[in-house]
Design a protein around this motif. Structure first.
Motif, PDB file in Angstrom:
ATOM      1  N   UNK A  97      -2.326   0.438   8.768  1.00  0.00           N
ATOM      2  CA  UNK A  97      -2.863  -0.099   7.519  1.00  0.00           C
ATOM      3  C   UNK A  97      -1.987   0.313   6.345  1.00  0.00           C
ATOM      4  N   UNK A  98      -1.497   1.540   6.409  1.00  0.00           N
ATOM      5  CA  UNK A  98      -0.692   2.044   5.286  1.00  0.00           C
ATOM      6  C   UNK A  98       0.733   1.533   5.367  1.00  0.00           C
ATOM      7  N   UNK A 185      -1.739   9.212   6.815  1.00  0.00           N
ATOM      8  CA  UNK A 185      -1.446   7.912   6.232  1.00  0.00           C
ATOM      9  C   UNK A 185      -0.047   7.391   6.530  1.00  0.00           C
ATOM     10  N   UNK A 186       0.482   7.717   7.670  1.00  0.00           N
ATOM     11  CA  UNK A 186       1.774   7.156   8.063  1.00  0.00           C
ATOM     12  C   UNK A 186       1.913   7.272   9.568  1.00  0.00           C
ATOM     13  N   UNK A 187       2.368   6.212  10.249  1.00  0.00           N
ATOM     14  CA  UNK A 187       2.482   6.261  11.710  1.00  0.00           C
ATOM     15  C   UNK A 187       3.437   7.362  12.172  1.00  0.00           C
TER      16      UNK A 187
ATOM     17  N   UNK B  79       2.638  -6.480  -1.293  1.00  0.00           N
ATOM     18  CA  UNK B  79       2.324  -7.109  -0.016  1.00  0.00           C
ATOM     19  C   UNK B  79       1.105  -6.434   0.614  1.00  0.00           C
ATOM     20  N   UNK B  80       0.181  -7.226   1.117  1.00  0.00           N
ATOM     21  CA  UNK B  80      -1.005  -6.614   1.709  1.00  0.00           C
ATOM     22  C   UNK B  80      -1.444  -7.308   2.995  1.00  0.00           C
ATOM     23  N   UNK B 316       5.955   8.207  -2.240  1.00  0.00           N
ATOM     24  CA  UNK B 316       7.025   7.378  -1.715  1.00  0.00           C
ATOM     25  C   UNK B 316       6.543   6.027  -1.219  1.00  0.00           C
ATOM     26  N   UNK B 317       5.262   5.891  -0.955  1.00  0.00           N
ATOM     27  CA  UNK B 317       4.754   4.632  -0.418  1.00  0.00           C
ATOM     28  C   UNK B 317       4.512   3.594  -1.506  1.00  0.00           C
TER      29      UNK B 317
END
Lengths: 271, 331
Positions: A97-98, A185-187, B79-80, B316-317
């Protein structure tokens, strides 16, 4: 534009998007990303395959070596590797998702984060169940068939509790991974934390006596007594500090803690 | 929206902003890149938590809207949609989450012109197609309130005209349309009302025409056979004058009536007198330039009020893509 009095709020009725609607949406989300669904297959293939091989290898040993051997051991041995793809699946469902940005669409559609999270956990549990159940059952039957005259049936002592334990073990580990992914929140970060834990515990340090006093409490280890993977509990060198059901209870605690942590992060952080 | 603020540490991305958006018109939300537009819209949707203040939509906070997609449709800047999922399935799960029928998915896909690629994965879409998919998602619940964050990004000229007409059409149906942009020229063609922010602060909340008039002087263009005399007369009256390359004279910041009176009083011959309305672009530049200028002047060495750009520090995201405005203050 389609029909609808804009002041009224468009497409039909109002009301709330209940948990059922959220669950349906989350099931669709998992089902419609092919790469995620594919991670489920190796759990079955590896889980059943290794149990089968383990059964074959025991059956071909000399009678001397077979003394005191537990026919349930090979039935669940495949899970030690088969659980890994399921852990990856649980992590990807959430962390994806993230990495894809979908989390924004998700939280705009379902802004109540508790409900959103509950839907995702339930959907993941359903998919994990759909794989865990046949994996555990077929793995058991394949191993017993491979054992030939040493094999036992479903009615054997401890078989049904172990089957139930194997099923719960897989589903709980998958959800534990989901919780970790919700926190990180990150793979990449999630797998970097999860995989070493599961490799080190099962395949690495688990057999070193001194270290085992600690590693026996790792989340993938606690079900081993119930799954007949921990060795005979009557022998001091294998015996653990907890019984079969307490062990499963410990995994439940691990999973609950992970899911709670994931929820707190999801609730607090900006998406 | 009341006293909305958002801080990231000491950075004040949105600083005490209040305004109201009304139905039946297109409200343009303007500001240079990094002014706080996306952050504000994310707070409107409950994605980001305000440090202070709140946003109410029909009197209710966004997360308390029962089925939010039927109340508010939103196109976010970033983008989602998952690249591995098809356009159809992306809209399908969105519809299911808010109890919207499957048939509506096909409807909006046709509406935005993506019906023929509905089963293709979003990962293979062009920027313009992704944008159209985002608009389809916003329209899914047929909502009375629509938020568009930089909707023309990535669209070709034909697509830009399409979204412009779509937004005007939605407003004409009585819906509330709130659209952000850093392109003044775009807003001039779309918006009826303007909310302008710069550096996280509200700079203007006004009708489009009032905004232009308040923020610009008009320029009078005069074609005359005796430019030297006219120039002398105008300069004597305190009007700033310049000669255009085509030989006409431009009188800045003055009313055409006043220029006409001066011409008549001095018995000058003129062949043409015209008024040039300042463009919205110019008006906007003046407004935000003064905000930036003001900031630069009052930028104290201690940095107490310094406001950086909106990209969230340490995250960073973040895909906000907001650049640091020229003359940015130091953190």
């Amino acid at each position: 534009m389609a029909a609808g009095d804009p002041a009224r709020g468009g497409a039909g009725t109002t009301g709330t998007a209940g948990l059922g609607a959220v669950l349906r949406a989350e099931l669709t989300k998992i089902r419609t990303v092919r790469s995620t669904v594919w991670t489920l297959l190796p759990t079955f293939v590896v889980g059943v395959g290794i149990s089968l091989l383990a059964g074959l290898s025991f059956a071909s040993q000399s009678p001397d070596q077979q003394k005191g051997f537990d026919p349930l051991f090979p039935a669940f041995y495949g899970l030690t590797l088969g659980q890994l793809p399921l852990v990856v699946f649980g992590a990807l469902v959430m962390a994806g998702e993230y990495s894809s940005g979908t989390i924004r669409a998700t939280l705009v559609a379902v802004p109540r984060r508790g409900r959103c999270y509950a839907g995702k956990v339930l959907a993941t549990a359903l998919f994990a169940s759909a794989v865990a159940l046949p994996t555990v059952l077929v793995g058991f039957l394949a191993a017993q068939a491979a054992l030939g005259r040493y094999g036992v049936g479903l009615g054997a002592e401890g078989a049904l509790p172990a089957l139930l334990g194997g099923y719960l073990h897989l589903v709980l580990l998958c959800l534990l991974a989901l919780g970790v992914a919700a926190m990180l929140r990150s793979p990449v970060r999630s797998l970097a934390v999860l995989l070493p834990v599961f490799f080190l515990g099962s395949q690495g340090l688990g057999n070193v006596p001194g270290v085992r006093t600690v590693t026996q409490y790792l989340p993938d280890q606690t079900s081993w007594v119930l799954l007949h993977l921990a060795g005979s509990q009557d022998e001091a060198r294998w015996a653990r500090d907890y019984g079969p059901w307490t062990g499963l209870g410990l995994l439940v605690l691990w999973t609950a803690a992970s899911l709670l942590g994931g929820y707190l992060v999801l609730r607090r952080r900006d998406a | 929206m009341c006293n909305l603020s958002k801080r990231y540490g000491r950075i004040r991305a949105v600083d005490d902003v209040s305004f109201t958006v009304r139905p039946g018109q297109v409200t343009g939300f303007l500001g240079p890149n990094g002014a706080g537009k996306s952050t504000t819209m994310r707070m409107m949707l409950g994605l980001d938590r305000p440090s202070a203040g709140r946003v109410l939509i029909d009197g209710v906070r966004y997360p308390e809207q029962g089925t939010p997609l039927r109340r508010v449709g939103a196109l976010l800047e970033a983008r989602s949609a998952h690249p591995g999922r098809s356009a159809y399935h992306h809209l399908l799960w969105l519809a299911q989450s808010n109890g919207i029928g499957r048939s509506r998915v096909a409807e909006v896909l046709t509406l935005v012109g993506l019906a023929s690629v509905a089963r293709r994965r979003v990962g293979g879409f062009s920027l313009g197609m992704v944008q159209r998919l985002g608009i389809a998602a916003a329209l899914l619940g047929d909502p009375p309130v629509l938020l568009f964050d930089e909707p023309v990004n990535g669209l070709d000229p034909e697509g830009i005209r399409w979204i412009r007409e779509l937004m005007r059409g939605l407003a004409a149906q009585g819906r509330t349309v709130f659209v952000s942009s850093h392109l003044m020229s775009e807003m001039a063609l779309t918006a009826d009302h303007l909310v302008v922010i710069g550096r996280g602060r509200l700079l203007a909340d006004t009708g489009m025409r009032e905004f232009v008039e308040a923020n610009s002087g008009s320029t009078v263009r005069i074609r005359t056979p005796e430019p030297d005399r006219l120039r002398a007369v105008l300069v004597a009256a305190g009007v700033r004058v310049e000669a255009a390359p085509d030989g006409t004279l431009l009188a800045y910041d003055s009313e055409v009536a006043r220029v006409g009176e001066l011409i008549a009083a001095n018995r000058l011959t003129v062949h043409e007198v015209g008024v040039q309305r300042a463009s919205l672009e110019e008006a906007f530049m003046r407004l935000t330039a003064s905000a930036v200028h003001h900031r630069a002047e009052s930028d104290p060495r201690d940095g107490g009020n310094a406001v950086g750009d909106l990209d969230r520090p340490g995250d960073g995201d973040s895909v906000g893509g907001s650049g640091r405005p020229a003359g940015g203050a130091r953190r």
